[in-house]
Design a protein around this motif. Structure first.
Motif, PDB file in Angstrom:
ATOM      1  N   SER A  25      29.558  96.832  20.307  1.00 22.73           N
ATOM      2  CA  SER A  25      28.483  96.348  19.445  1.00 22.73           C
ATOM      3  C   SER A  25      28.202  97.393  18.380  1.00 22.73           C
ATOM      4  CB  SER A  25      27.218  96.058  20.245  1.00 22.73           C
ATOM      5  OG  SER A  25      26.733  97.236  20.853  1.00 22.73           O
ATOM      6  N   GLY A  26      27.733  96.924  17.243  1.00 20.09           N
ATOM      7  CA  GLY A  26      27.482  97.842  16.150  1.00 20.09           C
ATOM      8  C   GLY A  26      28.674  97.979  15.223  1.00 20.09           C
ATOM      9  N   TYR A  27      29.866  97.880  15.759  1.00 23.01           N
ATOM     10  CA  TYR A  27      31.102  97.902  14.997  1.00 23.01           C
ATOM     11  C   TYR A  27      31.938  96.701  15.424  1.00 23.01           C
ATOM     12  CZ  TYR A  27      30.960 102.669  12.960  1.00 23.01           C
ATOM     13  OH  TYR A  27      30.666 103.776  12.231  1.00 23.01           O
ATOM     14  N   THR A  28      32.773  96.248  14.517  1.00 24.49           N
ATOM     15  CA  THR A  28      33.783  95.260  14.867  1.00 24.49           C
ATOM     16  C   THR A  28      35.073  96.015  15.107  1.00 24.49           C
ATOM     17  OG1 THR A  28      32.724  93.565  13.511  1.00 24.49           O
ATOM     18  CG2 THR A  28      35.047  93.222  14.100  1.00 24.49           C
ATOM     19  N   TYR A  29      35.521  96.045  16.364  1.00 23.05           N
ATOM     20  CA  TYR A  29      36.607  96.957  16.678  1.00 23.05           C
ATOM     21  C   TYR A  29      37.870  96.649  15.897  1.00 23.05           C
ATOM     22  CZ  TYR A  29      39.206  93.712  19.664  1.00 23.05           C
ATOM     23  OH  TYR A  29      39.943  92.667  20.119  1.00 23.05           O
ATOM     24  N   SER A  30      38.129  95.373  15.630  1.00 21.36           N
ATOM     25  CA  SER A  30      39.397  95.025  14.990  1.00 21.36           C
ATOM     26  C   SER A  30      39.466  95.497  13.544  1.00 21.36           C
ATOM     27  CB  SER A  30      39.618  93.514  15.067  1.00 21.36           C
ATOM     28  OG  SER A  30      38.566  92.822  14.422  1.00 21.36           O
ATOM     29  N   THR A  31      38.304  95.742  12.916  1.00 17.65           N
ATOM     30  CA  THR A  31      38.314  96.183  11.520  1.00 17.65           C
ATOM     31  C   THR A  31      37.738  97.575  11.328  1.00 17.65           C
ATOM     32  OG1 THR A  31      36.184  95.096  11.147  1.00 17.65           O
ATOM     33  CG2 THR A  31      38.186  93.828  10.618  1.00 17.65           C
ATOM     34  N   ASP A  32      36.862  98.010  12.224  1.00 18.09           N
ATOM     35  CA  ASP A  32      36.188  99.292  12.026  1.00 18.09           C
ATOM     36  C   ASP A  32      36.844 100.437  12.779  1.00 18.09           C
ATOM     37  OD1 ASP A  32      33.016  97.568  12.105  1.00 18.09           O
ATOM     38  OD2 ASP A  32      34.264  98.106  10.393  1.00 18.09           O
ATOM     39  N   PHE A  33      37.537 100.133  13.861  1.00 19.84           N
ATOM     40  CA  PHE A  33      38.209 101.172  14.636  1.00 19.84           C
ATOM     41  C   PHE A  33      39.710 101.143  14.349  1.00 19.84           C
ATOM     42  CE2 PHE A  33      34.473 102.301  16.568  1.00 19.84           C
ATOM     43  CZ  PHE A  33      33.918 101.330  17.398  1.00 19.84           C
ATOM     44  N   ASN A  34      40.336 102.289  14.385  1.00 21.31           N
ATOM     45  CA  ASN A  34      41.781 102.349  14.262  1.00 21.31           C
ATOM     46  C   ASN A  34      42.470 102.224  15.623  1.00 21.31           C
ATOM     47  OD1 ASN A  34      42.505 102.512  11.510  1.00 21.31           O
ATOM     48  ND2 ASN A  34      41.817 104.630  11.420  1.00 21.31           N
ATOM     49  N   PHE A  35      41.907 102.878  16.603  1.00 18.44           N
ATOM     50  CA  PHE A  35      42.496 102.856  17.932  1.00 18.44           C
ATOM     51  C   PHE A  35      41.405 102.650  18.971  1.00 18.44           C
ATOM     52  CE2 PHE A  35      46.756 104.183  16.917  1.00 18.44           C
ATOM     53  CZ  PHE A  35      46.600 104.849  15.720  1.00 18.44           C
ATOM     54  N   MET A  36      41.767 101.954  20.031  1.00 17.66           N
ATOM     55  CA  MET A  36      40.896 101.840  21.191  1.00 17.66           C
ATOM     56  C   MET A  36      41.707 102.179  22.427  1.00 17.66           C
ATOM     57  SD  MET A  36      38.288  98.715  20.520  1.00 17.66           S
ATOM     58  CE  MET A  36      37.171  99.408  21.757  1.00 17.66           C
ATOM     59  N   GLY A  37      41.026 102.770  23.398  1.00 17.46           N
ATOM     60  CA  GLY A  37      41.759 103.192  24.571  1.00 17.46           C
ATOM     61  C   GLY A  37      40.935 103.135  25.840  1.00 17.46           C
ATOM     62  N   TRP A  38      41.652 103.248  26.933  1.00 16.74           N
ATOM     63  CA  TRP A  38      41.040 103.366  28.255  1.00 16.74           C
ATOM     64  C   TRP A  38      41.456 104.692  28.868  1.00 16.74           C
ATOM     65  CZ3 TRP A  38      37.469 100.257  30.403  1.00 16.74           C
ATOM     66  CH2 TRP A  38      37.295  98.972  29.863  1.00 16.74           C
ATOM     67  N   PHE A  39      40.494 105.354  29.435  1.00 19.61           N
ATOM     68  CA  PHE A  39      40.712 106.642  30.080  1.00 19.61           C
ATOM     69  C   PHE A  39      40.118 106.580  31.470  1.00 19.61           C
ATOM     70  CE2 PHE A  39      42.165 109.114  26.439  1.00 19.61           C
ATOM     71  CZ  PHE A  39      41.843 108.258  25.410  1.00 19.61           C
ATOM     72  N   ARG A  40      40.537 107.500  32.321  1.00 18.02           N
ATOM     73  CA  ARG A  40      39.960 107.559  33.657  1.00 18.02           C
ATOM     74  C   ARG A  40      39.828 109.008  34.107  1.00 18.02           C
ATOM     75  NH1 ARG A  40      45.017 104.996  37.169  1.00 18.02           N
ATOM     76  NH2 ARG A  40      46.436 106.797  36.993  1.00 18.02           N
ATOM     77  N   GLN A  41      38.881 109.215  34.987  1.00 13.97           N
ATOM     78  CA  GLN A  41      38.683 110.546  35.535  1.00 13.97           C
ATOM     79  C   GLN A  41      38.234 110.426  36.978  1.00 13.97           C
ATOM     80  OE1 GLN A  41      36.020 113.157  33.353  1.00 13.97           O
ATOM     81  NE2 GLN A  41      37.061 114.949  34.199  1.00 13.97           N
ATOM     82  N   ALA A  42      39.015 111.027  37.851  1.00 14.48           N
ATOM     83  CA  ALA A  42      38.689 111.070  39.271  1.00 14.48           C
ATOM     84  C   ALA A  42      38.004 112.399  39.568  1.00 14.48           C
ATOM     85  CB  ALA A  42      39.958 110.925  40.105  1.00 14.48           C
ATOM     86  N   PRO A  43      37.200 112.462  40.608  1.00 16.71           N
ATOM     87  CA  PRO A  43      36.510 113.708  40.954  1.00 16.71           C
ATOM     88  C   PRO A  43      37.488 114.868  41.115  1.00 16.71           C
ATOM     89  CG  PRO A  43      35.622 111.911  42.237  1.00 16.71           C
ATOM     90  CD  PRO A  43      36.824 111.374  41.520  1.00 16.71           C
ATOM     91  N   GLY A  44      37.189 115.972  40.456  1.00 14.98           N
ATOM     92  CA  GLY A  44      38.029 117.149  40.560  1.00 14.98           C
ATOM     93  C   GLY A  44      39.294 117.113  39.740  1.00 14.98           C
ATOM     94  N   LYS A  45      39.485 116.048  38.977  1.00 15.11           N
ATOM     95  CA  LYS A  45      40.694 115.928  38.161  1.00 15.11           C
ATOM     96  C   LYS A  45      40.340 115.849  36.684  1.00 15.11           C
ATOM     97  CE  LYS A  45      43.670 113.748  41.600  1.00 15.11           C
ATOM     98  NZ  LYS A  45      44.616 112.630  41.854  1.00 15.11           N
TER      99      LYS A  45
END
Length: 129
Positions: A25-45
């Motif tokens: 929200s606030g931006y339209t990802y298809s026109t306002d963002f160049n890249f979108m991604g998913w990240f993850r973080q496990a405890p201690g990593k």
């Protein structure tokens, strides 16, 4: 003001599937963002880049650890990005974050968190054996 809100996390047994969603929200990802991604973080990593895509052309990028199991996709009408996760394993357990950037990102760092300047709050994924 940009907001990225993740949903779809939960608990699943090994071999199961989940689909995460990231609503912008606030931006339209298809026109306002160049890249979108998913990240993850496990405890201690360290944080790990899982998947990303170039909004201008739809090219996708995956970490070796999820290639063939995870798929990143988008729904322009809903301004939402998805991460379909299949064949989940206990090592996939982590907090998953959606991220976006308005910058141009070189290919070699498109799965690096430092390349992204907008982040969601995360959604927990737990995979039991």
């Amino acid at each position: 003001q940009v907001q990225l809100v993740e949903s779809g996390g939960g608990s699943v047994q090994a071999g199961g599937s989940l689909r995460l969603a990231c609503a912008a929200s606030g931006y339209t990802y298809s026109t306002d963002f160049n890249f979108m991604g998913w990240f993850r973080q496990a405890p201690g990593k360290e944080r790990e880049g899982v998947a990303a895509f170039f909004t201008g052309g739809g090219t996708t990028y995956y970490a070796d650890s999820v290639e063939g199991r995870f798929t990143i996709s988008q729904d322009n009408a809903k301004n939402t990005v998805y991460l379909q996760m299949n064949s989940l394993q206990p090592e996939d357990s982590a907090m998953y974050y959606c991220a976006a950037t308005t910058d141009w990102v070189p290919r070699r760092v498109r799965l690096m968190g430092a390349s992204y300047n907008f982040w969601g709050q995360g959604t927990q994924v737990t995979v039991s054996s």
